[in-house]
Design an enzyme around this catalytic site. Structure first.
Site, PDB file in Angstrom:
ATOM      1  N   LYS A 167      78.576  32.005  44.950  1.00 50.58           N
ATOM      2  CA  LYS A 167      77.228  31.470  45.134  1.00 50.58           C
ATOM      3  C   LYS A 167      76.420  31.388  43.839  1.00 50.58           C
ATOM      4  O   LYS A 167      76.480  32.258  42.990  1.00 50.58           O
ATOM      5  CB  LYS A 167      76.453  32.345  46.128  1.00 50.58           C
ATOM      6  CG  LYS A 167      76.879  32.211  47.564  1.00 50.58           C
ATOM      7  CD  LYS A 167      76.708  30.817  48.144  1.00 50.58           C
ATOM      8  CE  LYS A 167      75.267  30.487  48.466  1.00 50.58           C
ATOM      9  NZ  LYS A 167      74.720  31.291  49.570  1.00 50.58           N
ATOM     10  N   GLN A 169      32.120  38.568  49.509  1.00 53.15           N
ATOM     11  CA  GLN A 169      32.974  39.378  48.640  1.00 53.15           C
ATOM     12  C   GLN A 169      34.458  39.030  48.867  1.00 53.15           C
ATOM     13  O   GLN A 169      35.287  39.254  48.000  1.00 53.15           O
ATOM     14  CB  GLN A 169      32.714  40.864  48.931  1.00 53.15           C
ATOM     15  CG  GLN A 169      33.540  41.818  48.120  1.00 53.15           C
ATOM     16  CD  GLN A 169      32.990  43.226  48.190  1.00 53.15           C
ATOM     17  OE1 GLN A 169      31.973  43.540  47.594  1.00 53.15           O
ATOM     18  NE2 GLN A 169      33.652  44.094  48.935  1.00 53.15           N
ATOM     19  N   LYS A 223      36.910  36.508  46.408  1.00 52.23           N
ATOM     20  CA  LYS A 223      37.648  36.762  45.177  1.00 52.23           C
ATOM     21  C   LYS A 223      39.148  36.957  45.375  1.00 52.23           C
ATOM     22  O   LYS A 223      39.961  36.354  44.678  1.00 52.23           O
ATOM     23  CB  LYS A 223      37.027  37.949  44.434  1.00 52.23           C
ATOM     24  CG  LYS A 223      35.744  37.541  43.715  1.00 52.23           C
ATOM     25  CD  LYS A 223      34.992  38.688  43.113  1.00 52.23           C
ATOM     26  CE  LYS A 223      34.181  39.425  44.133  1.00 52.23           C
ATOM     27  NZ  LYS A 223      33.165  38.599  44.824  1.00 52.23           N
ATOM     28  N   ASN A 257      72.401  30.365  43.533  1.00 54.05           N
ATOM     29  CA  ASN A 257      71.303  29.974  44.416  1.00 54.05           C
ATOM     30  C   ASN A 257      70.052  29.524  43.652  1.00 54.05           C
ATOM     31  O   ASN A 257      69.708  30.105  42.618  1.00 54.05           O
ATOM     32  CB  ASN A 257      70.925  31.152  45.323  1.00 54.05           C
ATOM     33  CG  ASN A 257      72.048  31.527  46.264  1.00 54.05           C
ATOM     34  OD1 ASN A 257      72.845  30.665  46.658  1.00 54.05           O
ATOM     35  ND2 ASN A 257      72.127  32.799  46.605  1.00 54.05           N
ATOM     36  N   ASN A 316      23.636  39.526  43.068  1.00 54.06           N
ATOM     37  CA  ASN A 316      24.001  38.268  43.731  1.00 54.06           C
ATOM     38  C   ASN A 316      24.147  37.111  42.744  1.00 54.06           C
ATOM     39  O   ASN A 316      25.100  36.329  42.825  1.00 54.06           O
ATOM     40  CB  ASN A 316      22.978  37.928  44.817  1.00 54.06           C
ATOM     41  CG  ASN A 316      22.975  38.960  45.927  1.00 54.06           C
ATOM     42  OD1 ASN A 316      23.843  39.847  45.961  1.00 54.06           O
ATOM     43  ND2 ASN A 316      22.012  38.882  46.822  1.00 54.06           N
ATOM     44  N   SER A 337      34.797  46.702  46.016  1.00 52.10           N
ATOM     45  CA  SER A 337      35.588  45.535  45.599  1.00 52.10           C
ATOM     46  C   SER A 337      36.202  45.742  44.220  1.00 52.10           C
ATOM     47  O   SER A 337      36.758  44.821  43.637  1.00 52.10           O
ATOM     48  CB  SER A 337      34.697  44.281  45.602  1.00 52.10           C
ATOM     49  OG  SER A 337      33.529  44.503  44.834  1.00 52.10           O
ATOM     50  N   SER A 378      74.768  35.885  44.680  1.00 50.52           N
ATOM     51  CA  SER A 378      74.751  36.562  45.965  1.00 50.52           C
ATOM     52  C   SER A 378      75.409  37.920  45.796  1.00 50.52           C
ATOM     53  O   SER A 378      76.303  38.086  44.971  1.00 50.52           O
ATOM     54  CB  SER A 378      75.523  35.721  46.981  1.00 50.52           C
ATOM     55  OG  SER A 378      76.060  36.545  47.988  1.00 50.52           O
TER      56      SER A 378
HETATM   57  N1  ARG Z   1      30.860  43.043  45.124  1.00 48.96           N
HETATM   58  C1  ARG Z   1      29.900  42.105  45.567  1.00 48.96           C
HETATM   59  C2  ARG Z   1      30.577  40.773  45.834  1.00 48.96           C
HETATM   60  O1  ARG Z   1      31.635  40.598  45.397  1.00 48.96           O
HETATM   61  C3  ARG Z   1      28.837  41.918  44.524  1.00 48.96           C
HETATM   62  C4  ARG Z   1      27.517  41.465  45.060  1.00 48.96           C
HETATM   63  C5  ARG Z   1      26.892  42.537  45.853  1.00 48.96           C
HETATM   64  N2  ARG Z   1      25.609  42.148  46.338  1.00 48.96           N
HETATM   65  C6  ARG Z   1      25.004  42.777  47.349  1.00 48.96           C
HETATM   66  N3  ARG Z   1      23.859  42.309  47.718  1.00 48.96           N
HETATM   67  N4  ARG Z   1      25.542  43.787  47.953  1.00 48.96           N
HETATM   68  O2  ARG Z   1      30.066  39.924  46.522  1.00 48.96           O
END
Ligand code: ARG
Length: 435
Positions: A282, A321, A324, A284, A109, A22, A276
């Site tokens: 034009k 994940q 985000k 726009n 976590n 990520s 345009s």
């Molecule tokens: N990159 C993970 C997320 O965005 C971070 C947490 C990862 N935790 C895990 N137990 N693999 O959720």
């Protein structure tokens, strides 16, 4: 480098790493990750879980990493699993064993749950500032247009005269409610998940209140299972942002109509319009169109978040994940839209005369004509019917309520007098109405 050494006898496959990683989107939380780790390290030392000496090494190491990322000296490794892994590995590289102690009494976590909250608090403030700027512009424009009479519409048919200043204030009300919704969501999100560990807290004698306070939270998330698996705040914010986009999109639709040749109520500044490639005449309203179009992205982000969360058992699941990209995209889109939209409104010119002329056509003072008769004692339904007949007559003879001679009025009802012209005067109609 992977954090889960020991249990595994093979290196992770490239495909797994690429899919799992990520870092491309969570690297924007590097500062929040470091800030959270610093607070955690200070708490660990204060509770006697790590030594002061290790704490100092960790704090200095983290500060150096932060400085190096910001100065461009340290590039974030695109192959790292995530920002948490990257920073911890970098810290351990730099300070050795002390770096390995940072993760005591913590899990990724609760770490990621913390980082998103810190990041979104900042994002919420940024959007709120942009909304305040838009409100200031709307207030200025509204004051400049307190005498500008325009047709008000229902069904996009001319309905009753209104003042353009109040039209703008209607949008201001929507954006004020948006600000309220953001503030509200922020209040509910402002509790610290740090210390919840992987899901069930920790056996170390940690002090969750200490880190919560140091990081500017109003308290701690009471239930550790909830602390790591709650993403309600992302959904609430995406909802608030979706409504910002609904309001911007409706406003954009009007801007687009108003600057068409059919309306010509406003003209956008050249600097906030586009041309345009083929049609030389034009000009726009691309900004307004793009804002209207981008609303779809933000609604999609909200739907993504709802769908990701709806079937997840407690507590953390990797599905989360996916939160985000969606919520960051929602914030980025709204910020982008507001940044372009506000100066576009600020620099537009209002064609007061065209608005006034449009208001003079279409019998938008017919309700006021009926009200005139009602105030003279006629039941409203009868007044309504008579006025309808007058309008029908005017359409046939190509007249307006303003030009119809008094003798003609009197043929419809002897309650009509010379003061009818005052009663149906557009300015009077628009201004006498309750705002
Ligand atoms: N990159 C993970 C997320 O965005 C971070 C947490 C990862 N935790 C895990 N137990 N693999 O959720």
């Amino acid at each position: 480098m992977k954090l889960w050494t020991g249990r595994f006898s093979k290196e992770i496959a490239k495909e797994t790493n690429d899919f799992n990683s990520s870092i491309s989107f969570d690297q924007r939380m590097y500062k929040e990750d470091i800030t959270g780790s610093m607070a955690h390290a200070k708490m660990l030392a204060a509770q006697g879980i790590i030594t002061d000496e290790d704490k100092e090494k960790i704090l200095t190491g983290l500060q150096n990493i932060l400085d190096d990322i910001e100065s461009g000296k340290l590039a974030i490794d695109p192959n790292a699993e995530d920002i948490h892994t990257f920073i911890e590995a970098e810290l351990t590289d730099r300070i050795g064993d002390a770096g390995k102690k940072l993760h005591t009494a913590r899990s990724r976590n609760d770490q990621v749950a913390l980082d998103i909250r810190l990041t979104l608090k900042k994002e919420t403030d940024e959007v709120s500032d942009l909304l305040q700027k838009l409100l200031a512009v709307l207030d200025k424009k509204a004051t400049e247009n307190d005498d500008t009479v325009m047709p008000g519409y229902t069904h996009l048919q001319r309905a009753q005269p209104v003042v353009f200043g109040n039209y703008l204030r209607a949008y201001a009300e929507m954006f004020k409610r948006d600000l309220g919704r953001l503030a509200d969501a922020k209040k509910r999100m402002n509790f610290s998940p740090l210390g919840a560990g992987a899901l069930a807290g920790t056996t170390y004698n940690i002090n969750r209140e200490m880190t919560a306070e140091a990081l500017g939270f109003d308290g701690i998330c009471e239930n550790t299972l909830d602390a790591v698996s709650d993403r309600d705040f992302c959904i609430e914010l995406a909802n608030a942002l979706s409504l910002v986009m609904v309001h911007l999109s409706r406003f954009s639709e009007e801007i687009i109509l108003w600057c068409s040749w059919e309306f010509k109520f406003i003209e956008l500044d050249d600097a906030f319009s586009t041309g345009s490639s083929i049609m030389p005449q034009k000009k726009n309203p691309d900004i307004a169109e793009l804002v209207r179009g981008k609303s779809g992205r933000v609604f999609g982000d909200l739907m993504t978040l709802l769908t990701v969360m709806k079937g997840l058992p407690l507590a953390y699941n990797k599905d989360m994940q996916e939160d985000k990209e969606a919520i960051f995209d929602a914030f980025d889109t709204v910020k982008m839209c507001l940044t372009a939209f506000t100066p576009m409104i600020d620099t537009m010119t209002v064609n007061k005369e065209n608005m006034r002329n449009a208001a003079a056509k279409g019998f938008i003072n017919a309700t006021d004509c009926a009200d005139y008769l009602t105030k003279k004692g006629l039941p409203f339904r009868d007044a309504y019917k008579i006025t309808g007949e007058i309008v029908s007559h005017c359409i046939k003879t190509n007249e307006t309520l303003e030009t119809l001679p008094l003798e003609q009025y009197k043929q419809f009802s002897d309650l009509f007098d010379g003061d009818v012209y005052d009663a149906i005067n557009l300015e009077t109609c628009a201004k006498n109405r309750i705002k």
